[in-house]
Design an enzyme around this catalytic site. Structure first.
Site, PDB file in Angstrom:
ATOM      1  N   ILE A 101       0.809  -1.219   0.000  1.00  0.00           N
ATOM      2  CA  ILE A 101       0.000   0.000   0.000  1.00  0.00           C
ATOM      3  C   ILE A 101       0.844   1.272   0.000  1.00  0.00           C
ATOM      4  O   ILE A 101       0.359   2.354  -0.353  1.00  0.00           O
ATOM      5  CB  ILE A 101      -0.963   0.008   1.221  1.00  0.00           C
ATOM      6  CG1 ILE A 101      -2.025   1.097   1.082  1.00  0.00           C
ATOM      7  CG2 ILE A 101      -0.177   0.176   2.510  1.00  0.00           C
ATOM      8  CD1 ILE A 101      -2.927   0.939  -0.132  1.00  0.00           C
ATOM      9  N   TYR A 102       2.121   1.198   0.376  1.00  0.00           N
ATOM     10  CA  TYR A 102       2.940   2.405   0.455  1.00  0.00           C
ATOM     11  C   TYR A 102       3.062   3.046  -0.930  1.00  0.00           C
ATOM     12  O   TYR A 102       3.599   2.450  -1.869  1.00  0.00           O
ATOM     13  CB  TYR A 102       4.336   2.101   0.994  1.00  0.00           C
ATOM     14  CG  TYR A 102       4.382   1.638   2.435  1.00  0.00           C
ATOM     15  CD1 TYR A 102       3.275   1.758   3.277  1.00  0.00           C
ATOM     16  CD2 TYR A 102       5.538   1.084   2.966  1.00  0.00           C
ATOM     17  CE1 TYR A 102       3.327   1.335   4.595  1.00  0.00           C
ATOM     18  CE2 TYR A 102       5.601   0.661   4.284  1.00  0.00           C
ATOM     19  CZ  TYR A 102       4.491   0.783   5.098  1.00  0.00           C
ATOM     20  OH  TYR A 102       4.551   0.351   6.401  1.00  0.00           O
ATOM     21  N   SER A 103       2.546   4.262  -1.028  1.00  0.00           N
ATOM     22  CA  SER A 103       2.532   4.998  -2.297  1.00  0.00           C
ATOM     23  C   SER A 103       1.954   4.145  -3.418  1.00  0.00           C
ATOM     24  O   SER A 103       2.410   4.196  -4.563  1.00  0.00           O
ATOM     25  CB  SER A 103       3.941   5.490  -2.660  1.00  0.00           C
ATOM     26  OG  SER A 103       4.412   6.399  -1.683  1.00  0.00           O
TER      27      SER A 103
END
Length: 326
Positions: free
Chosen positions: A60-62
């Site tokens: 989900i990071y960026s």
């Protein structure tokens, strides 16, 4: 750098883990304070040069950009068998059904997506990014075991949840012969020690290594209160986690500053050295937007705190609300 086994597993990791939430194209989703690829790569290289072999990211990071940047950098700067890549899943990556959670379908889809973005055939550590209340834990554990047996994942880990839920998962894995969580990525630092009540004793008893997130309390344990930064000004979690306890946290922050002054080291090294002294601790996960922050964090491995230091750092703590489970 020093190294340790992650829990009771044979996996050897550096005592400092580089958290990769900082690395990501700012226009690819939250958070907005991330570093684009050209600014991320020198920090990743610095970490490797200082002996860090443990890198933690999440799908989900960026919106996947972090995995892409980290994967390309590690492929260029390091040998695959010398590094430990950890990633996570749970949060929705796209609109629609089956886009989030820990169902068999989602796990099978997201591990392949993460492998593609990371540019690798396997991840060393695949973690559930919180508990999924909408999927039976039996389904999750069985699916995680399947990706381990398929060779796509070497070990599995978990993150912030109630201790009873984690105990249930460990019991089921032992009973069914499924892959067992080897680590717990939880919210733990000098300003929020509520995990000492149940989760940390459970992990110590069960041989589960701690790799806590937020070890510097969103920077509060590393700098003088009142500092300004883009991350601080745009951080959605800091006001929730720490603003309500600002008054009772100040004596602890002042104690960190005093101990750091006595040792002649940055505050961050004292806060990390306190964590590293915990017998259940494997590697705090530090975030870094500058190479200097990495070198300061690595320096914590060599800091030895005295009993007097430990007492000064802990004596002012007052109970806090538990944050980070949901």
């Amino acid at each position: 750098m020093k190294y340790t086994k992650l829990g009771r597993s044979g996996l050897e990791v550096s005592r400092i883990c580089l958290g990769c939430m900082t690395f990501g194209e700012p226009d690819r989703g939250n958070p907005k304070w991330t570093l684009p690829e050209e600014e991320s790569r020198p920090i990743i290289r610095q970490a490797l040069e200082l002996g860090i072999n443990f890198f933690d990211t999440a799908n989900i990071y960026s919106n996947g950009s972090s995995e892409e940047i980290v994967g390309r950098a590690l492929k260029e700067f390091a040998r695959r068998d010398e590094i430990v890549i950890a990633t996570k899943l749970n949060t929705a990556m796209r609109p629609g059904p089956n886009a989030q959670g820990l169902s068999r379908k989602t796990i099978m889809t997201e591990i392949d997506n993460s492998l593609r973005r990371l540019g690798t055939d396997y991840v060393d550590l695949y973690q559930i990014h919180r508990w999924d209340p909408n999927t039976p834990i039996e389904e999750t554990l069985e699916a995680l075991t399947e990706v381990v047996r398929a060779g796509k994942v070497r070990y599995i880990g978990a993150s912030s949840m109630h201790a009873w839920k984690f105990a249930k998962a460990l019991y089921l894995s032992d009973r069914k012969g499924w892959a067992r969580f080897i680590c717990m990525q939880n919210h733990y630092n000098l300003l929020n020690r509520e995990e000492e009540r149940e989760m940390i004793p459970l992990c110590l008893a069960e041989g589960v290594g701690l790799i806590p997130w937020g070890p510097l309390a969103r920077g509060l344990l590393a700098r003088e209160p009142g500092y300004k930064s883009l991350r601080k000004d745009t951080d959605l979690l800091r006001p929730v986690f720490y603003d309500p306890t600002e008054a009772i946290d100040r004596p602890v922050i002042d104690a960190v500053a005093a101990v750091a002054a006595r040792h002649g080291v940055p505050r961050a090294q004292i806060a990390l050295a306190w964590l590293l002294a915990n017998p259940a601790m494997a590697a705090p996960i530090i975030g870094a937007s500058r190479a200097l922050q990495v070198s300061e964090a690595v320096g914590a491995v060599s800091v030895v705190l005295t009993p007097e230091d430990m007492d000064a750092l802990t004596r002012h703590y007052l109970p806090h609300k538990v944050y980070g489970f949901e």
